[in-house]
Scaffold this motif. Structure first.
Motif, mmCIF file in Angstrom:
data_model
loop_
_atom_site.group_PDB
_atom_site.id
_atom_site.type_symbol
_atom_site.label_atom_id
_atom_site.label_comp_id
_atom_site.label_asym_id
_atom_site.label_seq_id
_atom_site.Cartn_x
_atom_site.Cartn_y
_atom_site.Cartn_z
ATOM 1 N N UNK A 288 0.833 -1.192 0.000
ATOM 2 C CA UNK A 288 0.000 0.000 0.000
ATOM 3 C C UNK A 288 0.871 1.247 0.000
ATOM 4 N N UNK A 289 0.311 2.305 -0.529
ATOM 5 C CA UNK A 289 0.982 3.595 -0.544
ATOM 6 C C UNK A 289 0.166 4.584 0.275
ATOM 7 N N UNK A 290 0.864 5.530 0.888
ATOM 8 C CA UNK A 290 0.211 6.550 1.697
ATOM 9 C C UNK A 290 1.040 7.831 1.649
ATOM 10 N N UNK A 291 0.401 8.980 1.760
ATOM 11 C CA UNK A 291 1.170 10.225 1.845
ATOM 12 C C UNK A 291 1.733 10.448 3.245
ATOM 13 N N UNK B 137 -5.837 5.595 6.795
ATOM 14 C CA UNK B 137 -6.753 6.687 6.466
ATOM 15 C C UNK B 137 -6.808 6.954 4.968
ATOM 16 N N UNK B 138 -5.735 7.441 4.398
ATOM 17 C CA UNK B 138 -5.665 7.750 2.972
ATOM 18 C C UNK B 138 -4.613 6.830 2.356
ATOM 19 N N UNK B 139 -5.062 5.758 1.731
ATOM 20 C CA UNK B 139 -4.122 4.793 1.157
ATOM 21 C C UNK B 139 -4.533 4.427 -0.260
ATOM 22 N N UNK B 140 -3.576 3.869 -0.966
ATOM 23 C CA UNK B 140 -3.810 3.359 -2.311
ATOM 24 C C UNK B 140 -3.223 1.956 -2.353
ATOM 25 N N UNK C 220 3.407 7.657 -8.743
ATOM 26 C CA UNK C 220 2.260 8.556 -8.737
ATOM 27 C C UNK C 220 2.338 9.431 -7.509
ATOM 28 N N UNK C 221 1.449 10.394 -7.415
ATOM 29 C CA UNK C 221 1.352 11.200 -6.204
ATOM 30 C C UNK C 221 -0.106 11.243 -5.768
ATOM 31 N N UNK D 11 -1.559 17.704 -3.658
ATOM 32 C CA UNK D 11 -1.168 18.223 -2.340
ATOM 33 C C UNK D 11 -0.148 17.345 -1.643
ATOM 34 N N UNK D 12 0.039 16.113 -2.090
ATOM 35 C CA UNK D 12 0.942 15.180 -1.415
ATOM 36 C C UNK D 12 1.997 14.668 -2.400
#
Length: 116
Positions: free
Chosen positions: A31-34, A41-44, A75-76, A80-81
């Motif tokens: 998983x990726x996260x900022x 919370x905010x993941x890909x 990717x981003x 904002x991140x």
């Protein structure tokens, strides 16, 4: 940190320090996260339960079973991140143990019945 441009391929390799030929490595999730401290919370999801979730994800064969190689496009998170952090879960199993999770491959969740 490792800096690359957007949409550039990012190649990853995970391996066991112990090169025991009777062990195999399997990438279960990635998983990726900022946020490097929050992967809920905010993941890909790039890989989930052994299933590729990103269309740019690809695996590469390895000369050794104790090594996993894969790639995906950088990717981003929204503009904002600009930084992306990865968290991957790998499993280690015995070579030839076909009942182990490593040999089951992609496991997608079964859908729940919506009937009353």
């Amino acid at each position: 940190p490792y800096y690359i441009d957007l949409n550039q391929n990012l190649y990853l390799q995970a391996y066991l320090r112990n090169s025991d030929p009777s062990l195999v490595v399997f990438v279960k999730t990635c998983r990726a996260s900022p946020d490097p401290h929050d992967f809920s919370t905010l993941t890909y999801s790039i890989i989930d339960n052994g299933c590729a979730r990103d269309s740019s994800y690809a695996t590469y064969s390895s000369p050794d079973s104790h090594m996993a190689r894969f790639k995906f496009n950088a990717f981003e998170f929204i503009s904002r991140h600009p930084l992306v952090y990865l968290q991957c879960e790998l499993l280690v199993c015995r070579v030839g143990d076909y009942s182990s999770r490593c040999y089951q491959g992609c496991i997608s969740r079964s859908k729940r019945d919506t009937s009353s």
